[in-house]
Every structure is written in structure tokens, then in C-alpha cells.
Write a protein that holds these residues in place. Structure first.
Motif, short mmCIF file in Angstrom:
data_model
loop_
_atom_site.label_atom_id
_atom_site.label_comp_id
_atom_site.label_asym_id
_atom_site.label_seq_id
_atom_site.Cartn_x
_atom_site.Cartn_y
_atom_site.Cartn_z
N SER A 103 -2.29 1.04 -0.13
CA SER A 103 -1.60 0.56 0.60
C SER A 103 -1.03 -0.41 -0.31
N ASN A 104 -0.70 0.21 -1.62
CA ASN A 104 -0.14 -0.48 -2.95
C ASN A 104 0.89 -1.15 -2.94
N THR A 154 5.19 -0.83 -0.73
CA THR A 154 6.19 -1.48 0.81
C THR A 154 5.90 -0.15 0.92
N ASP A 213 3.99 2.50 0.95
CA ASP A 213 2.62 3.09 1.06
C ASP A 213 2.28 2.45 2.20
N PHE A 214 2.46 1.23 2.29
CA PHE A 214 2.28 0.64 3.78
C PHE A 214 3.30 1.09 4.87
N GLU A 215 4.49 1.06 4.74
CA GLU A 215 5.71 2.16 5.88
C GLU A 215 4.98 3.25 6.10
N ASN A 219 1.85 4.69 5.38
CA ASN A 219 0.32 4.33 6.47
C ASN A 219 0.44 4.08 7.97
#
Length: 82
Positions: free
Chosen positions: A58-59, A61, A63-65, A67
Motif C-alpha cells: 500500500s505504497n 493511492t 495500491d490502496f485502491e 487492494n
């Protein structure tokens, strides 16, 4: 309670080690957080089947989306299977 005290002592020792190496505060925090996440991952791998434990970066935004989409898809498949 005792386990928490041991964990706090371990974190304090790790942070002190990084500070003694001359790391700036933000780098100390970054390294301690990375070590915490590795411990969490190791404990999950020890406790659950390998096919249900995933390491997600989650490095960014993006990545977060990505995930979140993966997690929601996984949850949906679990709910449908029941």
C-alpha cells in the motif's frame, strides 16, 4: 498484558537502535512500522492456511485502491459461497 509489555519493550529497543544509528525521526517511524507489519504477516502465516494470507503493498493511492477492490472481491466470493 505481559505480551503487550514485551511488544512495547521490543518496539522501544528497535526504535532506540535506529536512533543510535542516526536515523531521522521519520525514518525511525517508517522502519518500526515496517517491522510491526512483518511481525503481523509472520503471525498470520503461522496461524492460517497459506492460501488465505496475502501480503498487499500500500505504497500509493493506486495500491490502496487495488487492494480494496481485491478485498471486496474476496469478501463477495466468501459470502456467495455460504
Amino acid at each position: 498484558e505481559r505480551e503487550r509489555e514485551r511488544a512495547e519493550a521490543w518496539l522501544f529497543m528497535r526504535a532506540t537502535r535506529f536512533r543510535c544509528r542516526g536515523y531521522p525521526a521519520h525514518k525511525v517511524q517508517e522502519n518500526v512500522q515496517a517491522e510491526i507489519m512483518q511481525v503481523v504477516l509472520d503471525e498470520a502465516r503461522d496461524s492460517y492456511r497459506p492460501d488465505i494470507v496475502m501480503r498487499l503493498a500500500s505504497n500509493t493511492t493506486e495500491d490502496f485502491e487495488h487492494n480494496m477492490a481485491q478485498i471486496l472481491a474476496w469478501l463477495s466470493s466468501v459470502v456467495q459461497a455460504q
